[in-house]
Design an enzyme around this catalytic site. Structure first.
Site, short mmCIF file in Angstrom:
data_model
loop_
_atom_site.label_atom_id
_atom_site.label_comp_id
_atom_site.label_asym_id
_atom_site.label_seq_id
_atom_site.Cartn_x
_atom_site.Cartn_y
_atom_site.Cartn_z
N ARG A 152 7.59 -9.04 15.69
CA ARG A 152 8.00 -7.67 15.35
C ARG A 152 6.92 -6.66 15.75
NH1 ARG A 152 7.30 -4.74 10.43
NH2 ARG A 152 8.84 -3.08 10.30
N HIS A 155 0.85 -1.19 0.00
CA HIS A 155 0.00 0.00 0.00
C HIS A 155 0.88 1.24 0.00
CE1 HIS A 155 1.15 -0.50 4.20
NE2 HIS A 155 0.90 0.79 4.38
N ASP A 184 0.87 5.16 1.95
CA ASP A 184 0.20 5.85 3.06
C ASP A 184 -0.48 7.09 2.48
OD1 ASP A 184 1.18 3.93 4.79
OD2 ASP A 184 2.93 5.10 5.36
N HIS A 209 4.76 0.19 -0.05
CA HIS A 209 5.51 -0.63 0.90
C HIS A 209 4.62 -1.72 1.46
CE1 HIS A 209 3.71 2.80 3.04
NE2 HIS A 209 3.65 2.03 4.11
O1 AKG Z 1 5.16 -2.17 10.19
C1 AKG Z 1 5.67 -1.70 9.19
O2 AKG Z 1 6.87 -1.82 8.92
C2 AKG Z 1 4.83 -0.94 8.19
C3 AKG Z 1 3.58 -0.37 8.79
C4 AKG Z 1 2.79 0.41 7.79
O3 AKG Z 1 3.07 0.43 6.62
C5 AKG Z 1 1.63 1.20 8.23
O4 AKG Z 1 1.26 1.15 9.42
O5 AKG Z 1 1.06 1.92 7.37
FE FE2 Z 2 2.13 2.09 5.61
#
Ligand code: AKG
Ligand code: FE2
Length: 342
Positions: free
Chosen positions: A283, A210, A212, A273
């Protein structure tokens, strides 16, 4: 955020990936993963040349690592412990904070889950707005969240200033940029993400690909466990590849969102990403999103627009844009793009 059903599958004690969470290999392997060659810029944002480096990274990558970011290590450590405490609570306690009455804040699946037929290997707490945040998480775990918000907003202010300098804007032109100049107006949110260890990581995804939606995202991730990957679009000679954004000591990850892409008339790149999962490490990540106040129309800064062709995007408010994303998801940015004039 979609709420979790009563038949919620417990990711934390799973021995296999059920069909509900099994993604097709063509989705997971849509692009190759880059070898060692691709390196994401690491920028000391207190460096006298930081503006040009940050500008360069946002143009070519849409993401960079920031050092000298000023967020105390101890505070980041506390955020992570707070998140671990929250995620380790029994499901019924977490569900007590599931978003209600149109609120965005609370516990649930990743906000983008609604766009995909399969479930992701993660869960999260969305904290939108300070009051909501305090109400939601202080029920579950005590934490001085306000200092985190304050520090992150201050950092976002430093990053915006660097971006403004890199674009060569003067005082008057800066006035057009609203919250980039007047940070107190900006809207922000925090997303705590938990990616439990996965018995079959090659069949699951922690967070699907996606972009942001906001201006900028600043991300803290657990030491050791990688997972975040960005899509590196190549020039015509090479195809796109996923590049690992592994945790680096004392670094936060900064990435460009769709509204900054629009504001910069396409100069800064909203980067795609995703987060992959693994067998060994649980994680945690904490993402801070900053965007315009709800009423502000975000359009391309005049100075960045070629007067012959006009702006590349039509102006939108953040809520309008989120509405468009709800319908079109990853076609949203293209849908607010003007057709090219010849
Ligand atoms: O946890 C991650 O590395 C990415 C999180 C992410 O892309 C988001 O919360 O929009
Ligand atoms: Fe994100």
């Amino acid at each position: 955020m979609p709420s979790l059903s009563k038949e919620h599958f417990d990711l934390y004690s799973a021995f296999h990936v059920p069909e509900t969470h099994a993604w097709s290999s063509s989705h997971l392997h849509d692009h190759p993963i880059a070898g060692d060659g691709a390196t994401i810029p690491v920028i000391d944002i207190s460096d006298p040349d930081a503006a040009s480096m940050v500008g360069g990274a946002c143009r070519s990558w849409g993401v960079f690592y920031a050092t000298s970011h000023g967020i105390p290590a101890d505070l980041l450590h506390q955020v992570e412990s707070h998140a671990r405490r929250l995620f380790s609570l029994p499901l019924h306690r977490k569900l007590q904070t599931a978003p209600r009455d149109g609120s965005l804040s609370g516990y649930g699946r990743p906000p983008i889950s609604a766009f995909f037929p399969k479930l992701m290997w993660s869960e999260g707490f969305t904290l939108a707005g300070h009051d909501d945040h305090l109400a939601v998480t202080s029920q579950l775990s005590p934490f001085d969240s306000l200092s985190f918000w304050k520090e992150m907003k201050k950092l976002a202010g430093r990053l915006f200033r660097l971006l403004i300098i890199s674009l060569g804007l003067d005082e008057e032109e800066m006035g057009q940029v609203g919250p980039l100049k007047e940070l107190s107006q900006a809207a922000d949110a925090i997303q705590l993400n938990s990616y439990p260890t996965c018995p079959e990581p090659e069949r699951a995804i922690g967070m699907a690909a996606h972009t942001d939606s906001a201006f900028l995202t600043v991300l803290h991730q657990t030491d050791g466990a990688g997972g975040l990957q960005v899509l590196r679009d190549q020039d015509e000679s090479e195809s796109a590849r996923w590049v690992d954004v592994l945790p680096r000591p004392d670094c936060l990850v900064v990435n460009v969102g769709d509204l900054l892409h629009i504001l910069s008339n396409g100069r800064f790149k909203s980067v795609r990403h995703r987060a992959v999962v693994n067998r060994a490490d649980h994680r945690i990540s904490a993402a801070y999103f900053i965007g315009p106040p709800a009423h502000m129309k975000v359009g391309s800064i005049t100075k960045l627009v070629d007067m012959r062709t006009g702006p590349m995007y039509r102006p939108v408010t953040w809520p309008e844009y989120l509405g468009i994303r709800t319908r079109l998801f990853d076609k949203a940015l293209d849908s607010v793009k003007f057709q090219e004039k010849n």
